[in-house]
Write a protein that holds these residues in place. Structure first.
Motif, PDB file in Angstrom:
ATOM      1  N   HIS B  77       0.837  -1.179   0.000  1.00  0.00           N
ATOM      2  CA  HIS B  77       0.000   0.000   0.000  1.00  0.00           C
ATOM      3  C   HIS B  77       0.880   1.240   0.000  1.00  0.00           C
ATOM      4  O   HIS B  77       1.788   1.372   0.817  1.00  0.00           O
ATOM      5  N   VAL B  78       0.636   2.119  -0.963  1.00  0.00           N
ATOM      6  CA  VAL B  78       1.465   3.326  -1.051  1.00  0.00           C
ATOM      7  C   VAL B  78       1.029   4.321   0.019  1.00  0.00           C
ATOM      8  O   VAL B  78      -0.135   4.664   0.123  1.00  0.00           O
ATOM      9  N   ARG B 105      -7.875  -2.629   5.997  1.00  0.00           N
ATOM     10  CA  ARG B 105      -7.284  -2.936   4.701  1.00  0.00           C
ATOM     11  C   ARG B 105      -7.310  -4.446   4.538  1.00  0.00           C
ATOM     12  O   ARG B 105      -7.350  -5.181   5.519  1.00  0.00           O
ATOM     13  N   MET B 124      -6.990  10.718   3.546  1.00  0.00           N
ATOM     14  CA  MET B 124      -6.707  10.606   2.121  1.00  0.00           C
ATOM     15  C   MET B 124      -7.856   9.961   1.363  1.00  0.00           C
ATOM     16  O   MET B 124      -8.185  10.343   0.249  1.00  0.00           O
ATOM     17  N   ALA B 125      -8.448   8.977   2.022  1.00  0.00           N
ATOM     18  CA  ALA B 125      -9.544   8.263   1.364  1.00  0.00           C
ATOM     19  C   ALA B 125     -10.815   9.111   1.332  1.00  0.00           C
ATOM     20  O   ALA B 125     -11.665   8.931   0.482  1.00  0.00           O
ATOM     21  N   VAL B 126     -10.945  10.032   2.292  1.00  0.00           N
ATOM     22  CA  VAL B 126     -12.150  10.869   2.375  1.00  0.00           C
ATOM     23  C   VAL B 126     -11.737  12.331   2.425  1.00  0.00           C
ATOM     24  O   VAL B 126     -11.820  12.984   3.471  1.00  0.00           O
ATOM     25  N   PRO B 127     -11.293  12.891   1.316  1.00  0.00           N
ATOM     26  CA  PRO B 127     -10.785  14.269   1.327  1.00  0.00           C
ATOM     27  C   PRO B 127     -11.834  15.301   1.726  1.00  0.00           C
ATOM     28  O   PRO B 127     -11.474  16.387   2.182  1.00  0.00           O
ATOM     29  N   GLU B 128     -13.115  14.953   1.609  1.00  0.00           N
ATOM     30  CA  GLU B 128     -14.179  15.888   2.032  1.00  0.00           C
ATOM     31  C   GLU B 128     -14.004  16.333   3.478  1.00  0.00           C
ATOM     32  O   GLU B 128     -14.442  17.416   3.864  1.00  0.00           O
ATOM     33  N   ASP B 207     -12.230  -0.762   1.779  1.00  0.00           N
ATOM     34  CA  ASP B 207     -11.531  -0.970   0.510  1.00  0.00           C
ATOM     35  C   ASP B 207     -12.521  -1.254  -0.619  1.00  0.00           C
ATOM     36  O   ASP B 207     -12.127  -1.567  -1.724  1.00  0.00           O
ATOM     37  N   ARG B 208     -13.802  -1.147  -0.345  1.00  0.00           N
ATOM     38  CA  ARG B 208     -14.777  -1.375  -1.406  1.00  0.00           C
ATOM     39  C   ARG B 208     -15.536  -0.078  -1.695  1.00  0.00           C
ATOM     40  O   ARG B 208     -15.827   0.701  -0.803  1.00  0.00           O
ATOM     41  N   PRO B 209     -15.860   0.149  -2.977  1.00  0.00           N
ATOM     42  CA  PRO B 209     -16.534   1.410  -3.338  1.00  0.00           C
ATOM     43  C   PRO B 209     -17.865   1.607  -2.622  1.00  0.00           C
ATOM     44  O   PRO B 209     -18.304   2.726  -2.442  1.00  0.00           O
ATOM     45  N   ALA B 214     -16.898   5.993   4.387  1.00  0.00           N
ATOM     46  CA  ALA B 214     -16.685   7.398   4.029  1.00  0.00           C
ATOM     47  C   ALA B 214     -17.819   8.288   4.536  1.00  0.00           C
ATOM     48  O   ALA B 214     -17.574   9.310   5.170  1.00  0.00           O
ATOM     49  N   LEU B 215     -19.056   7.875   4.268  1.00  0.00           N
ATOM     50  CA  LEU B 215     -20.186   8.699   4.697  1.00  0.00           C
ATOM     51  C   LEU B 215     -20.255   8.778   6.216  1.00  0.00           C
ATOM     52  O   LEU B 215     -20.549   9.832   6.782  1.00  0.00           O
TER      53      LEU B 215
END
Lengths: 644, 448
Positions: B77-78, B105, B124-128, B207-209, B214-215
């Motif tokens: 993972h970067v 992860r 990073m995953a949720v920039p909002e 890790d799934r869309p 996120a919400l």
């Protein structure tokens, strides 16, 4: 070559045409691939719906997929409709999946063996990122089953690259401005995905290979039937072209046209590229090169622009140096380079349409406005510059024109961008998305790997279904069908029904076969909805023929009767149609009476009256008695009178 | 044989690009696979990732030859370090990550979902999140919530104290969902603060869309800027993404193993709702509208001295057990606890708070040994009332305390807290009384 003439005589060998197929076949298993729901498509009112959003996520290699990002930019919400009694939480991605449906794995290995493929020893379920919302999870679960096989066609062999078993996506109900509505009834139906090597060298061979694979799939008896149950994607390239993936060819007959039109498109795009380079054409990409020209259209009469401005939209423009005259050039029948541009604008920016100077003045835009636009944009007639405008909300217009700039840049630099295109009903294609990369797969960690043992494969190998060729020979021998009819029957969707009826009833198999194949098609042509005909209708019909209750002349009318009254039994149909078979006694009586009525003719012509009388008899007795019986009785009666 | 030799001689590592040729069989020629070696749990199988992206497993015994084409790097993972500028107009929210699905992860070695995200990764995953508040991330532990221990609750409380003292206007705690309501209860008893402390989880891995992570993170961060007092849990309010609910930490419970809306307020209503999909008509951007269902002023009241802002007391008596009553249960288990030196037992009784006669002897024994015994109900919903049936009356006579409409899990944590901080008699007295919102005076009619 002239611009509009696309009727090229193509030498596919010289063009270096290479075509590969990707065939998706739904399987008719008793449960879905990753849950216990039935594989049932419904059209009644759904029981409920939920609304969701999807976000791209990082793959195992730490990259975000290009195709996935484009979808996320569109920021649509997704509504999923469901049925309480045939869907579950797995389909709504609110419960982890169950292990794969065994029947599906079995069929996948069976088809692999029929195509002489190598099955892997351990299958790992993968997640293929697809965030257009068509999967509630944001990915499609898929398994690599086998590789490296072969099928034969009349034009030569085609190697089979791979066979995968995957879950079908949701059924799209409709697309709205800010959301897409899907139904999860189709989600999770097992799909076999068969990919060929690009060994196909002509459009005809493409169609033939697709037909071959279809035949093999049907031989398993597990292929779902009907519209949308098989979908073909076609990968097409020519020597100096690029690989284009055409998605969603539903009709076998369209494959030839799609291949031909794509070859033409690639030739034409190459011609355009050559011309652009000769002209020193230039495109500056990036949003800084998108210019606001709203001012110029303040008093426009163009309805499209007026309505956009009314909704607080703007008019944006881009300059394409050296493109004048080429944007309107046809690349496929009735599709121009400009159409390729507007496809991009539509897919990426979501704007309905764009105008280019090749087609202006038009659509209410005046020559003065065009002149002002060209001047404002610095379009030079000598260098053959063109201008494209879009009227819409600022963010959308900018996004759309940004995409057009990218596409125009590609027209000069690479000519034919590699992309996924959508099959259109007229045999053309339109832009769908960039070709997906390999980064869009990662392991499905909710399901343990599936070992495929040698015993499992061997058992399947020893019990392979009968292939069409063997079946053909058997049908000719066993059922005494002629070669043509046997061939038709083997390829028919109703082959199982035919065998069942032929085994059950003492009726000539030829009659059964022609009824199922020819007669049914005849009445469909007359406008009857033959979808309503069910197996039990045929069973009832042939039972009546077997015991003489119905003559074979009455078959057409009985079938029509069933279409009109699908819930009635055969007796009711015979009653409605007035087709109840007459006893032999009554037939003789009727014929005698007909002779009596025409005795003058008989006296005059003797046996020569046969033809006329036969016509009269048939008019009265068609469907109520067997034609042969009528013929024989009439002949006997006539003879006895004449001989007297 | 040759294949074994070639396998043993060739040193391959995960990530290496190899070409594998299988042995030809009687009725089948050989075939060749090309791809990068992936982790595989089975010793006798080599798993490779092919250029198509698919993984395929080949049995080692079927391999004729394996060629190393190039050495590869192990996929990883970067990680990027974040440099975020503070916006003075925004509040400062501290996200404390403890692990769990919301911060998970995939572990490619075992194939299971494991916590590995740091709080920075979450941002990073949720920039909002950065448009809602100035975010500072802190990964204080990295455990699945089933591995939570009372001592970790203390650690979390200490981190909260530190963050608030450093100027955090709100705390978000990323937590696994399995035991999130235990932690929420523990924090409600241990931490008194004028800044909101909001626990947040996810039911579907991030890790799934389609993840709810996120919400939930967006909603919890937004609520953390709202100036509430107390401890809350934020999760989806339905199995779509339309709204999230904010629940009181002591009144919430996980009631479904997999659905996004697994958490429900029990014997209470959620205190607020956030609309996750509604958009501002002018800007067409999501506006995350908040609707308070409870008295907003009361939620925003300071509960301690305003200058202090946070105060913690992390003393817990961990020798407390939670016991579910079932037909046939006998007294041995209670005797065992008593003899092992336990200080208290919370019973999850049947119905209105009953236990069978077979348990009476054990209860009497435990109480005689000085244990505090309290009664909750396994019906989950509803209030304990031990006056209605003789069995209940009998239990009260023995000294069993009614926990009223308190969740069994909350009662367990509360008993740990009381026994560590109060004299026995006082603890016993407080067990059945509301001290932090865990017991409500009246039973609401309409539940969500």
């Amino acid at each position: 070559m002239s611009n509009s003439d696309l009727n090229l005589n193509l030498d596919y060998k010289e063009l270096g045409l290479k075509v590969g197929l990707e065939i998706h076949q739904q399987l008719n298993t008793s449960r879905k691939l990753f849950c216990n729901c039935p594989t049932k498509i419904r059209d009644d009112e759904p029981h409920g719906e939920i609304e969701r959003v999807l976000r791209p996520s990082q793959s195992e290699m730490g990259q975000i997929d290009k195709a996935a990002l484009i979808e996320s930019k569109k920021e649509k919400n997704y509504v999923y409709q469901y049925y309480n009694d045939t869907n579950c939480l797995v389909e709504l991605d609110d419960e982890p999946p169950q292990g794969p449906c065994e029947e599906g794995v079995y069929t996948a290995v069976e088809v692999s063996e029929l195509m002489d493929m190598h099955v892997v020893d351990e299958v790992q379920v993968m997640r293929k990122m697809v965030i257009d919302g068509s999967n509630t999870s944001g990915f499609q679960r898929t398994m690599f089953i086998s590789q490296d096989g072969n099928i034969e066609t009349d034009y030569g062999d085609v190697r089979i690259t791979s066979l995968c078993l995957e879950e079908d996506a949701c059924k799209k109900v409709r697309d709205e401005k800010d959301k897409v509505i899907y139904c999860v009834d189709r989600l999770g139906i097992p799909l076999l995905e068969i990919t060929t090597e690009p060994d196909i060298t002509t459009p005809e061979m493409g169609k033939e290979a697709a037909r071959r694979i279809g035949t093999i799939l049907r031989a398993t008896g597990k292929a779902k039937r009907g519209l949308g149950t098989i979908r073909q994607d076609v990968n097409i390239s020519i020597k100096e072209g690029a690989r284009i993936e055409v998605k969603g060819v539903q009709n076998l007959d369209l494959i030839e046209q799609i291949i031909k039109n794509e070859a033409i498109r690639q030739i034409k795009l190459n011609e355009i590229k050559k011309e652009l380079i000769e002209r020193n054409a230039e495109v500056k990409t990036g949003t800084q090169n998108i210019v606001d020209v709203t001012e110029l259209f303040k008093n426009t009469e163009s309805k499209v622009i007026k309505s956009a401005l009314k909704k607080k939209g703007v008019v944006k423009a881009i300059l394409l140096k050296g493109f004048d005259g080429l944007i309107g050039k046809e690349v496929q029948p009735n599709r121009r380079l400009g159409t390729e541009f507007s496809d991009r604008g539509k897919v990426i920016g979501g704007v309905g349409g764009l105008f280019h100077t090749d087609e202006l003045p038009k659509y209410g835009i005046t020559q003065e406005e065009v002149d002002a636009l060209k001047e404002f944009m610095g379009a030079n007639a000598e260098t053959k510059d063109a201008v494209i405008i879009v009227a819409d909300r600022e963010s959308k217009a900018v996004r759309a024109l940004g995409a057009v700039l990218d596409r125009a840049y590609e027209a000069i630099t690479i000519g034919i961008p590699e992309e996924t295109r959508k099959a259109l009903e007229d045999g053309n294609t339109s832009y769908l998305r960039p070709l997906p990369g390999a980064a869009r797969m990662y392991p499905e960690t909710d399901i343990p790997n599936i070992p495929i043992s040698d015993e499992f494969v061997e058992n399947i190998r020893n019990n392979l279904p009968e292939m069409p060729k063997e079946k053909l020979e058997r049908f000719i021998k066993e059922y005494d069908l002629n070669n043509d009819l046997a061939k038709q029957m083997v390829m028919s969707y109703h082959v199982d029904l035919f065998e069942e009826l032929a085994k059950t009833f003492k009726v000539k198999p030829t009659l059964i076969a022609t009824t199922i194949e020819a007669t049914v098609k005849e009445i469909r042509r007359e406008g009857f909805n033959i979808e309503l005909l069910k197996e039990e209708h045929f069973e009832q019909l042939f039972e009546c023929i077997e015991n003489g209750k119905v003559s074979k002349e009455a078959i057409v009318d009985v079938l029509k009767g069933f279409v009109e009254n699908p819930y009635a039994n055969v007796d009711k149909i015979l009653e409605i149609k007035g087709l109840s078979a007459m006893s032999e006694e009554d037939v003789v009586k009727e014929i005698k009476s007909i002779i009596k009525q025409n005795i003058a003719v008989v006296n005059e012509k003797g046996m020569g009256a046969m033809g006329l009388l036969m016509g009269r008899c048939m008019a009265n007795l068609r469907g109520k008695a067997d034609g042969k019986l009528i013929n024989k009785t009439l002949q006997d009666e006539l003879k006895s009178i004449v001989n007297k | 044989m040759s294949n074994n030799n070639c396998l043993e001689n060739l040193k391959t590592d995960i990530g290496d690009l190899v070409e594998i040729t299988t042995k030809a069989e009687a009725d089948k020629s050989s075939t060749t696979y090309k791809g990068n070696i992936m982790p595989c749990l089975k010793e006798d199988v080599i798993m490779i990732k092919m250029s198509s992206g698919y993984n395929a497993g080949i049995k080692k015994e079927k391999i004729e030859e394996i060629k190393l084409l190039s050495k590869g790097e192990t996929p990883k993972h970067v990680k990027t370090d974040l440099e975020i500028n503070k916006d003075k107009k925004l509040k400062n929210i501290s996200i404390i990550s403890t692990g769990g699905t919301v911060a998970s992860r995939v572990d490619y070695k075992t194939g299971a979902v494991h916590p590995a995200f740091t709080a920075d990764d979450l941002i990073m995953a949720v920039p909002e999140l950065l448009t809602i508040a100035n975010i500072s991330g802190k990964a204080v532990m990295n455990i699945l919530s089933e591995n939570m221990l009372p001592t970790y609750w203390k650690e979390v409380a200490e981190h909260i104290e530190q963050e608030v003292k450093n100027g955090a206007d709100g705390i978000v705690i990323a937590h696994g969902t399995d035991t999130m309501h235990y932690t929420a209860s523990a924090l409600q008893f241990m931490v008194k603060s004028n800044v909101p402390i909001i626990l947040v989880g996810a039911q579907r891995s991030s890790d799934r869309p389609s993840s709810d992570a996120a919400l939930n993170l967006i909603a919890s961060t937004k609520f953390a800027t709202e100036g509430l007092s107390g401890v809350y849990v934020l999760m989806h309010g339905e199995n779509g993404d339309e709204y999230c609910y904010l629940h009181e930490g002591v009144k919430v419970r996980k009631l479904h193993s997999s659905r996004r809306d697994a958490f429900k307020s029990v014997n209470a209503q959620p205190v607020a709702k956030m609309n996750m999909l509604s958009k501002n008509k002018k800007t067409n951007e999501k506006d995350y509208k908040i609707e308070y269902l409870a008295d907003e002023r009361k939620l925003k009241q300071n509960i301690i001295d305003k200058n202090l802002n946070v105060q913690i007391n992390t003393k817990l008596e961990e020798r407390v057990a939670l016991l579910k009553i079932y037909p046939g249960i006998n007294s041995d288990i209670l005797k065992y606890y008593a003899d092992k030196g336990y200080k208290g037992i919370v019973l999850e009784g049947t119905g209105l708070g009953h236990a069978p006669e077979t348990l009476f002897e054990g209860i009497k024994y435990a109480i005689s040994k000085g244990l505090l015994v309290a009664m909750t109900t396994q019906t989950i919903n509803g209030r304990v009332n031990m006056n209605v049936y003789s069995n209940g009356v009998e239990l009260q006579k023995m000294g069993v305390i009614s926990c009223e409409d308190m969740n069994a899990e909350t009662a367990l944590v509360k008993m740990m807290y009381l026994l560590a901080n109060y004299e026995f008699k006082e603890a016993k007295d407080l067990m059945g009384k509301n001290i932090a919102g865990e017991i409500t005076e009246f039973s609401v009619i309409d539940l969500n």
